[in-house]
Design a protein around this motif. Structure first.
Motif: not given
Length: 338
Positions: A213-227
């Motif tokens: 989703i646009p903006g999610i990675a730019q906000a500092g989220w990682t795959l581990a965070d979302l998991t």
């Protein structure tokens, strides 16, 4: 409850009320000479405002007076000096101090008073700030110079009285303004809309889609965070956030108390260079706030331990009977009631 304005007009009822006010000020302002209090309260140039208890069992007794303010008006200069302000100890922290000051401002506005000025000690500065007083004196000096005297150890404070405001209705006016603003915001806000949460699967496929989703990675989220954004990690974050909110609210309430002034900032070592020789583990409210924001407290008990350390440090360094010892005792009593 009812309120009265009383002066030394020689009437028996007025004299009874003035004697009660003198007793109130003497009890609640122990550092003020009693003879000085009596002289001003009974001075015909001074006026007193009192909030009274309507209970017939306490009529004409000291307990009838819940709180009072003694002041002297200078009508030709359109200002008044507040000499004494106090609330009975059994009625403090119930809003009577604010009610008393709002009544005084209303009387001032109705009688042409433009400014109230007072000299506040360290215990009273916080109260007067909450009532709209400021340390910056904007009233022209020529209007009060020579009419009031300077008090050693007191801080001059001033409050402007707007002639068109009914100060006794300030709480209702603020609530009406708040309701209006919230109604306008609710017309365009979408915060009340609740969306279904993202479904995060063990295979990380949903997390990967969320990361796209646009903006999610730019906000500092990682795959581990979302998991780990659901389950135990999410619950732990909620508990940590709730604890931080609770502790910050508790700290704010302590800072608002009159006895909190010695504890708000670290001890100035330039004024007491031997402090660290006596107190090996210093602590203060501003340091506690930093620890709370850094999530260093894992429970309320850890924060309470620092508050009691603050009390014990103050008692260890200061002598019995000093203002600092009185503040430490008040803080200890307050913490035990939390």
């Amino acid at each position: 409850l009812r309120w009265i304005v009383v002066r030394n007009d020689g009437e028996p009822d007025s004299m009874i009320k003035l004697v009660g006010l003198k007793s109130l000020f003497s009890k609640q302002l122990p550092k003020m000479p009693r003879a000085y209090i009596a002289r001003l309260v009974f001075d015909r140039r001074h006026t007193s405002l009192a909030i009274l208890n309507d209970n017939p069992d306490v009529k004409d007794s000291d307990e009838e007076i819940i709180g009072g303010i003694c002041y002297r008006a200078f009508p030709e200069m359109r200002f008044a000096e507040i000499a004494f302000c106090a609330v009975n100890a059994s009625h403090q922290v119930k809003g009577y101090g604010t009610k008393l000051m709002n009544l005084l401002k209303k009387i001032g506005a109705e009688t042409g008073i433009e400014y109230f000025i007072t000299y506040a000690d360290n215990y009273a500065i916080g109260y007067f700030k909450k009532q709209g007083f400021a340390k910056n004196i904007s009233m022209p000096k020529g209007r009060y110079f020579g009419l009031i005297k300077d008090y050693d150890g007191g801080t001059p404070m001033e409050c402007y009285v707007h002639p068109s405001i009914d100060f006794t209705r300030v709480p209702e006016m603020l609530q009406a303004q708040r309701n209006f603003i919230l109604a306008q915001v609710s017309r365009v806000a979408k915060s009340r809309i609740v969306y279904e949460p993202l479904s995060l699967s063990r295979s990380n496929q949903a997390a990967a889609r969320a990361l796209a989703i646009p903006g999610i990675a730019q906000a500092g989220w990682t795959l581990a965070d979302l998991t780990t954004a659901s389950g135990q990690g999410k619950e732990a974050d909620r508990q940590k956030s709730a604890l931080k909110t609770t502790l910050l609210a508790m700290l704010r309430k302590i800072e608002e108390q009159q006895f909190a002034w010695p504890f708000r900032e670290p001890v100035d070592l330039t004024e007491v260079p031997d402090y660290l020789q006596v107190v090996t583990t210093p602590i203060d409210l501003s340091t506690m706030e930093k620890r709370i924001r850094a999530d260093l407290y894992r429970s309320k008990q850890m924060a309470f331990a620092d508050l009691m350390l603050m009390v014990n440090n103050c008692k260890l360094y200061n002598d019995d009977g000093s203002p600092y010892m009185e503040c430490a005792t008040s803080l200890e009593r307050y913490v035990k009631n939390l």
